[in-house]
Structures are given as C-alpha cells and as structure tokens.
Write a protein that holds these residues in place. Structure first.
Motif, PDB file in Angstrom:
ATOM      1  N   ARG A 173       0.820  -1.206   0.000  1.00  0.00           N
ATOM      2  CA  ARG A 173       0.000   0.000   0.000  1.00  0.00           C
ATOM      3  C   ARG A 173       0.857   1.259   0.000  1.00  0.00           C
ATOM      4  NH1 ARG A 173      -5.511  -0.071   0.406  1.00  0.00           N
ATOM      5  NH2 ARG A 173      -6.271  -2.200   0.248  1.00  0.00           N
ATOM      6  N   ARG A 215       1.264   3.425  -2.323  1.00  0.00           N
ATOM      7  CA  ARG A 215       0.546   4.569  -2.899  1.00  0.00           C
ATOM      8  C   ARG A 215      -0.385   5.205  -1.867  1.00  0.00           C
ATOM      9  NH1 ARG A 215       1.405   7.298  -7.691  1.00  0.00           N
ATOM     10  NH2 ARG A 215       1.882   5.287  -8.603  1.00  0.00           N
ATOM     11  N   LEU A 216      -1.065   4.360  -1.125  1.00  0.00           N
ATOM     12  CA  LEU A 216      -1.968   4.875  -0.089  1.00  0.00           C
ATOM     13  C   LEU A 216      -1.178   5.644   0.970  1.00  0.00           C
ATOM     14  CD1 LEU A 216      -4.672   5.094   1.346  1.00  0.00           C
ATOM     15  CD2 LEU A 216      -4.373   2.790   2.203  1.00  0.00           C
ATOM     16  N   TYR A 236      -0.341   9.080  -0.363  1.00  0.00           N
ATOM     17  CA  TYR A 236      -1.473  10.017  -0.304  1.00  0.00           C
ATOM     18  C   TYR A 236      -1.757  10.470   1.122  1.00  0.00           C
ATOM     19  CZ  TYR A 236      -2.767   8.920  -5.131  1.00  0.00           C
ATOM     20  OH  TYR A 236      -2.785   8.774  -6.473  1.00  0.00           O
ATOM     21  N   LEU A 237      -1.679   9.501   2.058  1.00  0.00           N
ATOM     22  CA  LEU A 237      -1.984   9.835   3.445  1.00  0.00           C
ATOM     23  C   LEU A 237      -0.976  10.829   4.011  1.00  0.00           C
ATOM     24  CD1 LEU A 237      -3.115   6.451   4.986  1.00  0.00           C
ATOM     25  CD2 LEU A 237      -4.408   8.565   4.905  1.00  0.00           C
ATOM     26  N   PHE A 279      -9.556  -1.999   4.754  1.00  0.00           N
ATOM     27  CA  PHE A 279      -8.182  -1.755   4.312  1.00  0.00           C
ATOM     28  C   PHE A 279      -7.242  -2.073   5.470  1.00  0.00           C
ATOM     29  CE2 PHE A 279      -7.297   2.112   6.723  1.00  0.00           C
ATOM     30  CZ  PHE A 279      -8.573   2.546   7.042  1.00  0.00           C
ATOM     31  N   LEU A 321      -2.230   3.578   8.833  1.00  0.00           N
ATOM     32  CA  LEU A 321      -2.564   4.818   9.538  1.00  0.00           C
ATOM     33  C   LEU A 321      -1.431   5.287  10.450  1.00  0.00           C
ATOM     34  CD1 LEU A 321      -6.333   4.101  10.237  1.00  0.00           C
ATOM     35  CD2 LEU A 321      -5.339   5.501   8.433  1.00  0.00           C
ATOM     36  N   LEU A 339      -7.429   9.473  -2.780  1.00  0.00           N
ATOM     37  CA  LEU A 339      -7.191   8.898  -1.456  1.00  0.00           C
ATOM     38  C   LEU A 339      -8.136   7.731  -1.187  1.00  0.00           C
ATOM     39  CD1 LEU A 339      -5.669   9.186   1.247  1.00  0.00           C
ATOM     40  CD2 LEU A 339      -7.472  10.711   2.003  1.00  0.00           C
ATOM     41  N   ALA A 366      -7.381   4.743  -3.192  1.00  0.00           N
ATOM     42  CA  ALA A 366      -6.246   4.004  -2.637  1.00  0.00           C
ATOM     43  C   ALA A 366      -6.674   3.208  -1.406  1.00  0.00           C
ATOM     44  CB  ALA A 366      -5.115   4.966  -2.274  1.00  0.00           C
TER      45      ALA A 366
END
Lengths: 300, 278
Positions: A52, A54-55, A58-59, A141, A146, B117, B120
């Motif tokens: 993850r 890419r996620l 973005y986060l 997810f 996080l 976002l 994803a």
C-alpha cells in the motif's frame, strides 16, 4: 498481554450439527499453529505496508497539508517551529538555569529537533486510528497504514527541520564535521523505535482513549528524563545516570549531539542496542496490532 | 476447492460486540474487570448468530427484518469490514463497498485528492483510478468545487461525490442498502440508473430493504432476520408473506395485551417493538 481478551482471538466455534466437516485439531497441532500464526501476522503486517505504498503516499500528503492548512506562510512553519523551540530552550538553559554552554543554540538544537520529531510522530500516530473511525466502518483496508503514515509525515517535517539546522551552521561553521553524514543512520534507528511505539499505541488507543492523554504527559516527562537540554556526562555515576542508561533516547540523542555539536562519532554500541530493541518491539507491536485490528470497526 | 462454486457462502456466521469495549470504558474499569472476574458470555451482544445461507452466481438475495435485526451488520460482515467471531464467511469475487461513503472524506484537501485517497483506501490500482477520475467527477457534478477543500461542500455535494466514488467500479458482489435516496430529483434519477447498471453487471446481489415490493420484484430469494438470526429463508413472496403474517400476529398480540392492561386499569406502555416496526 493486553489487559483484555478480544473477541476475535477466540477460535470460531462450529455448531455441532451444521458442519461436521471441520474437525477439531489435536492440541499439540494447535499450539504449533498459533506460534506460526504470530510470525505470519507480522509478515502479513509488513506486506500490508509494502503493497500500500501509494496509499501511504497520499496519506502523508494529506497529513502534511492538514497541519498547516489556512496559514499565511504555510509550509514555512516547518522551518520556523524548530527555531522557536530552540530559542525558548536556549533562554531557559542559559538565562534561567545559568548554565554556560558554549554555542548553546546548536547544543540544544541538535537534540531538540529529533526529540520533537519523535514526540509529534508518536502523538499524531496514537490518534491516527481513532481519527479515521468513519472510514474504518466503511472500507476494508489494512489499518497499519494509519500509524505508519503519521510517522512518515512526521519524518518529512523533521527533514525540513534539518534545513533550519543547516541555517544554524551559518552561525557556527566551525562545528561542521564529516560525522554529520552519519545522521541518516541515527535517524533510521530512531524511526524504527518510533514506529514500533506508534503502531502499538495507535492500536490500543482505539480501545482505551486514556492512552492518548497519558502519552501526552508521559512524553513530556520522558523529555526531561532524556539528555536533551543537558548532557549525560553531567550525571555520570548518580542514580539518575542509571535511569538514563535504560532510556533508549539517551543513546539516540547523545549520538546526534556527538555528530552535530562535538564533531565526534555516534555511540555505535548504544545505537546498535537500540536498533535491536526497536526491531523486537516492532515485531511485537505489529503482532498486537494485527490481532486487534479486526475489532476496530466494532468499537470506533 | 469446495464451496467456491457459491458467490457467497455463509455458514453459522456469528458477529458479536463486546459491550464493555463499545461502552468506551476507561482503562481503570477494564483493569478492575479483568482482575475481578474473567470474561463472561453476558459481556457480549450477538448482532448476528447462526446465520447460514449460500448464494449462487446470478442470484439476488433480499434481506428483510425490523430495525436492529442485524441486517446492516450482515452487510458489514459481507463487505469484510466486520470479521466473523463464529462460523465462516466465504465470498468469491470483488465485493462492493457500502454505497454510503462520504463520512470518510478528508476535509482539508480537495475533492479531487479525496477521490485518489479513497480509491487508494479501497485498494483500486492507481492507473485504474486515474482513468476513472474524470467520469467520477462528471457523475458527481459538483462543478468547480472539485478543486476546493471538501469542508466547503454542502452535504448533498458530499453525498454525491461519495456515491460517485463508491459506484465507480462495478463489483462482482453488489451489496445494497436501501437507505440511498440522496440528492435532488435529478441526481436520484441518475443514481438509480447507475445502480440498475451495477445490478445488471453484478454476479450476485444482496439487497437490504424495508420495501417488501422491491424484494418480490428484484430478488429470487429472501431471508427474514430478527434478533440477529435468520427466521425464515425461501422464495421472496413466501418470505414476505411470512414477515407480514408475523407483524400481523405481533400487532394482534400487542392489542390483546393492551386490552388486558386496560381491563386491569394499568396505563399502556409504548412498546419499543412497535416503534421499531412502524
């Protein structure tokens, strides 16, 4: 173990008449399976993060945007924030405590900057799971992203802080040494340690919101128990010195100060020990997190 | 592999909530609890229990039941958001997310960034998401606001964007909750068109609804749930009949009890069941 038993840790019970196909495993087998399960969970956690990327990206981006949204000078605060705290502690140490430290601003900056990286990353990460409760109840997810993204965002901020350290060297050019090149190594050890705590506390905080309050105070005490605004040598031999010896941040901060202020090598032995501890803690916290993450959607 | 021929294979599924944790207890309370007495079964509320059904490809299942019957929990479990505490749950194919997205938006960044976002988060490949973005924006129809922070959006705009993202990819297994009527008349028409489109492309559908007619119309099988358990399972019309009959009987019983109370000179209480099924 955690002070509670989570619903999902109990093995799925099968109604006797519904599925006779699933037979009970012999206990020895089960034991073995559970032990393997721990390893598998940790590996799966690492895979969560790897798949993850890419996620995470973005986060981190949204995290950074959010921190200084609606400010006039925006990202410049990342450079200014560390200067302010350095100035405050310089005044505190030299004027209030009357300690005469040569080049005090640099002496303090070298340790306060990484400490603030640790503290903000840890505190932000601790609330990262609870803050996304809405999303957790709507999308499946890997929740490990996080706390990981919170600490990564903190790392970017720390990177900008290093720019202000560079600016400070314009005032103290004589303190520049080649040992500064080892800074990424020290930072890597610190990051592993921070990530381990961040993952653990973000997971547990979902169940007990006390954690976020407790940590706020604990980190403040921890700061004064670490050689950030004083040096370890001043306390050698005392009982407090023993306490310092057990504190991972003693070795981390001392190493930073060695390379950035004294121009000597980092404390390699101490750093290695901290790295080892961090990796063990990291595996443990990923294991705990993976075990309790299925419960997040129920309680958030 | 056995069981993979089903689109959805639910066996003796149970999902429970730990009441002590959901009550947001503090550390102190839990510690006292832990030291005092060990976990007992009355700490749990079973939102689902002994739920058992299988759906083949091409089937469409209607889920009926009063409020609090566990219908939404079932959808959450099917979507993979809640893990089973008991039994098993197997799904072949990509499950849709719940179509009530919108609460999960990141307020400080733009709608466009939120699309990336949330895509994803849903695990959609970056390239696919990039291709879909223009159509998502077009469907949401929020004009220049797409580049403004989501906190500036009206609730309708948020709902539209959320729906647009959630339905951008046609899933194999479509989970539908009837509480969907968002936006103005025009958007509602378009969203219903899109749902029809998803329905036609899905390999299996689970529809949660209070509308008994739509169950008979769209589904080829239906289950009736109450108190987290499946009460009846069969043809849609039969299930609907069973449900109606049950509601009728309950009403009659309540009326009877009230009559008895009135006869005894007691005040008539407001029944929770009555409120729930109204």
């Amino acid at each position: 173990m955690l002070p509670f038993r989570l619903p999902m840790t109990t093995p799925a019970r099968v109604a006797p008449d519904a599925r006779p196909a699933v037979a009970q495993r012999p206990p020895g087998f089960r034991e073995l399976f559970l032990r393997l399960d721990g390893v598998r969970l940790v590996l799966r956690g690492l895979q969560d993060l790897r798949t993850r990327v890419r996620l995470l990206q973005y986060l981190v981006g949204t995290d950074l945007k959010r921190t200084h949204a609606d400010t006039v000078i925006g990202q410049l605060w990342w450079l200014i924030d560390p200067f302010f705290s350095m100035a405050i502690y310089s005044i505190l140490v030299t004027v209030v405590f009357q300690r005469s430290i040569p080049d005090a601003p640099l002496f303090l900056f070298a340790t306060i900057l990484p400490w603030q990286w640790f503290q903000t990353s840890l505190l932000d990460a601790t609330t990262s799971v609870t803050a996304r409760g809405n999303l957790i109840r709507q999308i499946q997810f890997p929740k490990l992203v996080l706390p990981a993204s919170s600490t990564l965002a903190g790392t970017i901020t720390f990177g900008f802080g290093l720019l202000s350290l560079a600016v400070l060297y314009l005032v103290y050019p004589g303190r520049i040494s080649p040992w500064l090149l080892t800074l990424p190594l020290i930072a890597a050890v610190q990051y592993a340690f921070t990530l381990a705590l961040a993952i653990f506390f973000s997971g547990v905080n979902a169940f007990y919101r006390d954690i976020q309050n407790l940590l706020r105070h604990a980190t403040r005490i921890w700061f004064y128990m670490s050689p950030a605004i004083y040096s370890v040598t001043a306390l050698k031999g005392s009982i407090f010195g023993v306490v310092l010896g057990l504190n991972p941040f003693t070795y981390i901060l001392t190493s930073y100060r060695n390379i950035a202020y004294y121009g000597t090598s980092p404390d390699w032995v101490g750093l290695s020990a901290v790295l080892l501890l961090s990796l063990v803690l990291l595996a443990f916290s990923i294991w705990v997190f993976k075990r309790i993450e299925t419960g997040f959607a129920k309680i958030l | 592999m056995p069981g993979t021929s089903y689109a959805i294979d639910v066996r003796d599924l149970g999902v429970r909530y730990n009441l002590h944790l959901t009550r947001r207890t503090t550390l102190k309370g839990s510690l006292a609890e832990w030291v005092g007495r060990r976990q007992r079964d009355d700490h749990y509320f079973w939102a689902l229990r002994h739920v058992d059904f299988r759906i083949e490809h091409g089937e469409s299942l209607g889920v009926l039941g009063p409020n609090g019957a566990g219908k939404s929990t079932l959808l959450l479990a099917l979507a993979g958001i809640l893990a089973p505490d008991e039994g098993s749950l197997r799904i072949s194919g990509r499950v849709s997310s719940l179509l009530t997205l919108g609460a999960g938006f990141e307020m400080e960044v733009s709608g466009r960034e939120n699309i990336a976002l949330i895509g994803a988060f849903m695990g959609i490949r970056h390239r696919v998401m990039r291709e879909l973005t223009p159509s998502i924006i077009e469907f949401a129809d929020i004009g220049p606001f797409i580049d403004a922070p989501v906190r500036t959006y009206s609730s309708g705009m948020r709902a539209r964007l959320g729906f647009s993202i959630a339905t951008a990819i046609a899933p194999d297994i479509l989970l539908l909750d009837e509480v969907l009527g968002t936006g103005d008349e025009e958007f509602r028409a378009r969203s219903q068109q899109r749902i029809r489109d998803l329905v036609s492309r899905a390999r299996a559908i689970v529809l949660v609804t209070h509308d008994l007619n739509s169950v008979a119309e769209y589904c080829n099988r239906a289950i009736l749930m109450e108190y987290g358990q499946v009460l009846y399972q069969g043809e849609p019309t039969a299930t609907v009949e069973f449900y109606k009959d049950r509601v009728r009987k309950r009403k009659a019983r309540l009326a009877e009890e009230e009559a008895e109370r009135a006869a005894a000179g007691m005040p008539s209480p407001v029944s929770l069941d009555q409120l729930a099924s109204s």
